[in-house]
Design a protein around this motif. Structure first.
Motif, PDB file in Angstrom:
ATOM      1  N   LYS A  90       8.386  25.098  49.303  1.00  0.00           N
ATOM      2  CA  LYS A  90       8.769  26.518  49.275  1.00  0.00           C
ATOM      3  C   LYS A  90       7.680  27.346  48.572  1.00  0.00           C
ATOM      4  O   LYS A  90       7.285  28.413  49.061  1.00  0.00           O
TER       5      LYS A  90
ATOM      6  N   ARG B  21       4.524  27.576  50.689  1.00  0.00           N
ATOM      7  CA  ARG B  21       4.641  28.564  51.767  1.00  0.00           C
ATOM      8  C   ARG B  21       4.359  29.976  51.236  1.00  0.00           C
ATOM      9  O   ARG B  21       3.630  30.751  51.850  1.00  0.00           O
TER      10      ARG B  21
ATOM     11  N   SER C 186       2.118  22.513  58.895  1.00  0.00           N
ATOM     12  CA  SER C 186       3.176  21.660  58.344  1.00  0.00           C
ATOM     13  C   SER C 186       3.500  20.524  59.309  1.00  0.00           C
ATOM     14  O   SER C 186       3.722  19.378  58.909  1.00  0.00           O
TER      15      SER C 186
ATOM     16  N   ILE D  92      11.211  22.021  58.077  1.00  0.00           N
ATOM     17  CA  ILE D  92      10.624  22.748  56.932  1.00  0.00           C
ATOM     18  C   ILE D  92      11.779  23.362  56.134  1.00  0.00           C
ATOM     19  O   ILE D  92      11.872  23.199  54.924  1.00  0.00           O
ATOM     20  N   ALA D  93      12.675  24.024  56.859  1.00  0.00           N
ATOM     21  CA  ALA D  93      13.804  24.686  56.194  1.00  0.00           C
ATOM     22  C   ALA D  93      14.675  23.678  55.438  1.00  0.00           C
ATOM     23  O   ALA D  93      15.233  23.984  54.394  1.00  0.00           O
TER      24      ALA D  93
ATOM     25  N   LEU E 226      12.595  22.227  51.818  1.00  0.00           N
ATOM     26  CA  LEU E 226      11.852  23.214  51.020  1.00  0.00           C
ATOM     27  C   LEU E 226      11.551  22.734  49.595  1.00  0.00           C
ATOM     28  O   LEU E 226      10.638  23.236  48.946  1.00  0.00           O
ATOM     29  N   TYR E 227      12.304  21.720  49.141  1.00  0.00           N
ATOM     30  CA  TYR E 227      12.074  21.242  47.757  1.00  0.00           C
ATOM     31  C   TYR E 227      11.259  19.952  47.727  1.00  0.00           C
ATOM     32  O   TYR E 227      11.063  19.351  46.683  1.00  0.00           O
TER      33      TYR E 227
END
Ligand code: SAM
Length: 287
Positions: free
Chosen positions: A4, A7, A31, A42-43, A46-47
């Motif tokens: 995250k 990005r 990515s 990706i969503a 995010l961590y």
């Protein structure tokens, strides 16, 4: 750094260099390439921590994007006609217009068996390799003046598991090279250099500054230099009813028709690309 944050960092670093949508598209492409994560993943990740070599790859990509290097060179690969091709700055990045040319050739020859094809100015090998892949009955030969380009083309043929015979030749000095009549071709195809020096002003800086000039430019006073050499070669080296396919400069369609008529080619067909520009031409050698 977590994905995250990466990005956010990526977006802020490239802000002002490209439109937001393009930055976001670069992030997705990178990515996918570096982390093997598609847009949905990706969503969902995010961590996830991105560190070490993977983080370094993003940083290198940011630095190269800031000097407007094409994303295909940064990735070292691109897709053409559904196949993966290695690319570097020794070869032109294959264009969607050229996929249309390949498609035209495949449709015109799919029903024929045992054909011989010659691709002149093969670059990454995208035309020759796509034809070899989709026309299993074809024997495909390809040539280029650049030994560095030929090295890339050879690797691409191997990667795509096809057999193409590559030759290191200058098309402007081999008019009689293939004269043995058993070795004539059924199809000769070329996407030669065709951008006139005076058209440089219409080109995007990322093309002008990164792609090989030997693949792109011709002198204004002899813009059809390559086409003339190839048409002359084809008179002697195409079988009767053999076909010539060219990608062309959008402004020189009429001149191309005249050139092909002068050498008595028949069934001349000028075709527009997906942007509506005169971009390819096909002609048949007299029976
Ligand atoms: C427009 S690029 C096309 C590359 C590839 N066929 C494609 O469609 O993406 C033209 C190619 O012609 C090659 N070329 C330039 N001059 C040449 C010559 N005199 N003889 C043979 N090939 C040449 C360049 O090295 C380059 O790979």
């Amino acid at each position: 750094m977590i994905l995250k944050t990466l990005r956010t960092y990526f977006n802020s670093e490239l802000l002002g260099y490209y439109p937001d949508t393009e930055i976001s598209s670069f992030f997705h492409i990178l990515s996918e390439h570096i982390l093997k994560l598609n847009q949905i993943n990706i969503a969902l990740n995010l961590y996830q921590v991105v560190s070490g070599k993977k983080y370094d790859k993003f940083q290198t990509a940011i630095d190269r994007l800031k000097v407007y290097q094409p994303i295909q060179y940064i990735l070292g690969q691109t897709e053409f006609y559904g196949l993966k091709f290695k690319v570097n700055d020794s070869v032109l990045i294959p264009r969607p217009e050229t996929e249309e040319l390949v498609d035209w050739i495949i449709k015109a020859s799919i029903s024929k068996d045992k054909i011989r094809i010659l691709d002149i100015g093969t670059g990454s090998g995208c035309i020759a390799i796509s034809l070899a892949k989709h026309l299993p009955n074809a024997k495909v030969l390809a040539l280029d003046i650049s030994s560095k380009a030929l090295k890339v083309a050879q690797e691409n043929a191997k990667q795509n598991d096809v057999d193409v015979e590559f030759m290191h030749k200058n098309i402007l000095s081999i008019p009689n090279y293939f004269l043995d009549s058993q070795d004539r071709f059924d199809i000769i195809v070329s996407n030669p250099p065709y951008v006139r020096q005076s058209e440089k002003t219409e080109m995007k800086p990322n093309v002008l500054e990164n792609e090989p000039h030997i693949a792109l430019f011709v002198d204004d006073d002899d813009a059809l230099q390559f086409y003339k050499a190839i048409v002359q070669l084809s008179v002697n080296n195409l079988n009767k009813n053999g076909m010539l396919f060219f990608e062309i400069n959008e402004y020189l369609g009429n001149e191309m028709i005249k050139l092909l008529q002068k050498f008595e080619f028949e069934n001349i067909d000028l075709k527009q690309d997906l942007f509506g520009k005169d971009r390819m031409i096909k002609a048949t050698k007299k029976a």
